[in-house]
Every structure is written in C-alpha cells, then in structure tokens.
Write a protein that holds these residues in place. Sequence first.
Motif, PDB file in Angstrom:
ATOM      1  N   GLY A   1       0.792  -1.226   0.000  1.00  0.00           N
ATOM      2  CA  GLY A   1       0.000   0.000   0.000  1.00  0.00           C
ATOM      3  C   GLY A   1       0.819   1.269   0.000  1.00  0.00           C
ATOM      4  N   ASP A   2       2.068   1.188  -0.401  1.00  0.00           N
ATOM      5  CA  ASP A   2       2.949   2.360  -0.437  1.00  0.00           C
ATOM      6  C   ASP A   2       3.454   2.587  -1.860  1.00  0.00           C
ATOM      7  N   PRO A   3       2.578   3.053  -2.774  1.00  0.00           N
ATOM      8  CA  PRO A   3       3.029   3.259  -4.152  1.00  0.00           C
ATOM      9  C   PRO A   3       4.093   4.341  -4.284  1.00  0.00           C
ATOM     10  N   VAL A   4       4.061   5.320  -3.408  1.00  0.00           N
ATOM     11  CA  VAL A   4       5.077   6.377  -3.465  1.00  0.00           C
ATOM     12  C   VAL A   4       6.454   5.809  -3.121  1.00  0.00           C
ATOM     13  N   GLY A   5       6.517   4.974  -2.082  1.00  0.00           N
ATOM     14  CA  GLY A   5       7.776   4.321  -1.744  1.00  0.00           C
ATOM     15  C   GLY A   5       8.232   3.387  -2.836  1.00  0.00           C
ATOM     16  N   ALA A   6       7.288   2.659  -3.452  1.00  0.00           N
ATOM     17  CA  ALA A   6       7.626   1.759  -4.553  1.00  0.00           C
ATOM     18  C   ALA A   6       8.164   2.542  -5.744  1.00  0.00           C
ATOM     19  N   LEU A   7       7.574   3.714  -6.021  1.00  0.00           N
ATOM     20  CA  LEU A   7       8.053   4.561  -7.113  1.00  0.00           C
ATOM     21  C   LEU A   7       9.499   4.984  -6.892  1.00  0.00           C
ATOM     22  N   ALA A   8       9.821   5.364  -5.673  1.00  0.00           N
ATOM     23  CA  ALA A   8      11.188   5.799  -5.376  1.00  0.00           C
ATOM     24  C   ALA A   8      12.179   4.666  -5.606  1.00  0.00           C
ATOM     25  N   LEU A   9      11.842   3.483  -5.118  1.00  0.00           N
ATOM     26  CA  LEU A   9      12.716   2.320  -5.315  1.00  0.00           C
ATOM     27  C   LEU A   9      12.791   1.939  -6.792  1.00  0.00           C
ATOM     28  N   GLY A  10      11.656   1.988  -7.476  1.00  0.00           N
ATOM     29  CA  GLY A  10      11.612   1.585  -8.871  1.00  0.00           C
ATOM     30  C   GLY A  10      12.382   2.524  -9.784  1.00  0.00           C
ATOM     31  N   ARG A  11      12.337   3.809  -9.507  1.00  0.00           N
ATOM     32  CA  ARG A  11      13.071   4.766 -10.340  1.00  0.00           C
ATOM     33  C   ARG A  11      14.576   4.566 -10.225  1.00  0.00           C
ATOM     34  N   GLU A  12      15.038   4.331  -9.021  1.00  0.00           N
ATOM     35  CA  GLU A  12      16.474   4.062  -8.833  1.00  0.00           C
ATOM     36  C   GLU A  12      16.873   2.766  -9.531  1.00  0.00           C
TER      37      GLU A  12
END
Length: 279
Positions: free
Chosen positions: A156-167
Amino acid sequence: MQTSEMLALLALIVSVVAVGFSIRQGVVAGKANKHAAAAASGAYRHQPAPEHLWELGRYGEAIELVVTGLGHRAADNRDLLESWANRAEDFLSADSLDRMNLQQALAAWTGEAGDTAGAIALFRELLQDQIRIQGPDNPATLVARNNLAYWTGEAGDPVGALALGRELLQDQIRILGPDNPDTLRTRSNLASWTGQAGDTAGALAFFRELLQDQIRILGPDNPDTLATRGNLAYWTGQAGDTPGAIALCLDLLQDQVRILGPDNPATLATRSRLNRLLS
C-alpha cells in the motif's frame, strides 16, 4: 550413512569377531544384519527426492527441487520453505548462493501468504547479503531490488515503490540495457505505481510509451505486450473514459483469445473487466 545402517554394520562386525560364537551363529547373525541393512537402505532410497539429496550432501539440488515443486497454497509453501531455511542455517554458510535462493523463495511466498511486511523485511535482509556477496550490479541483486519495490507497492505504499523503482530503472538501463525484458517490466511497474499514487494521466502516458517499445522489441503477440494493453484499458477506464476502455478491451480480447486461448486467466480477466464496463 544413516544411523540405522551404521548400527547394522557394527552389529555385523561384532557378530564375526566376538569370542565364543560359533561359525554358524556368526553366519545367522550376519544374514539377519544384512537384511536389516537392506531394509534401511530401501527405506532411504524411497524418501522424497529433496530429503534424499540433502542426506547425500547435494544441498543445492535439494533446495532447487523444493522450490520448483511447490504447490498453489501460499501459506503451506511459506511454512515448508521456512522449515528448509531453518535447516539450511545449520549446513550452509551465510554466503551460500543456494541458501540465498531459498531465502528469496521464502520472502516471495511470505508476501503471497498475505504478510507483506514480512516479505519486505526478508527482501531487505536478502538484498544486503546479495550486495555484499554478489555485488550491486549482479542481475540477482537487481531482481532482489525489484522484489523489494514490488512488495512495497503491494503493502500500500506506491510512493515508496516509485522511489525504489526509479532508482532500479536507472541501474537496469545502465547494466542490462533499455531493451532488456526486466527493464521493460520495471517500466510497467512504475506506470502502475504512478496511477496508484493518484496520477492517472501519468500512468496512461507511461503505458502508451511502453507499449510502443514492447511492440518493437517483444512483438505484438508477446504476453507482456498484451498485459500492457490490458493496463491501458484499465487506466483509461479509471480516467473516466468508459467508451474508450470498452473499445480497448474488445480489441484486446480478440487477440487474447487468438494468442492465449479463451480459458487463459488473462483472457478471462479481460472478459470480466469488459462485462463490468458494459454493466
């Protein structure tokens, strides 16, 4: 050699050398113990294959059979893998790749069993080991980073997933190349997390761009290409364009029936989505 076999062999030796036993007694004892040893050996050979390989010291092969032989019940798989992981601690070093493969499977099935927090914790621990042992640019390390991002999103943390995914995406482009299937899948995940974070228009833009690259690299009939078309239909509907979503689903459904078959889960999912849009 198992304990039962060792005991049988020791008994046979004692029966031959013990003072005061006749030759006849020694022969009888020898035959009895040979039968006991044969029975123990037969029981050993009929153990499940992973147990058999483990007792032979072929730990990697045993772990591979356990992981590839799992069923569909997530909680059962998690419990089985946890028992093997505990066993592996006593036989394999912390730097063992076989042990890391087992831990990765355990982490994934922990998440599938509903414990997303537990999966994240296990993947974080595994990632640190992989960076230390295999290096930050190893493909297996990149897979662990992808799994960590995925379960962060599932928690439920898409913002955290986005940060990890972009890196991750930056490193995948540098190490694997922009056309690598894993790189493309990370782009798909980023598009989904963008939508889940509230940017529907951004998700649609990302999926449209990705679809063009997938058609060029993978081909129009590739399952990943079809999945992106499904995501485009979904986010088109989420953006409020129901007629557009229906049109995309109808086109996709025809190709899924042709390529995957009418009973494929992806085909059934599109049919179900179309029915909801039409209702």
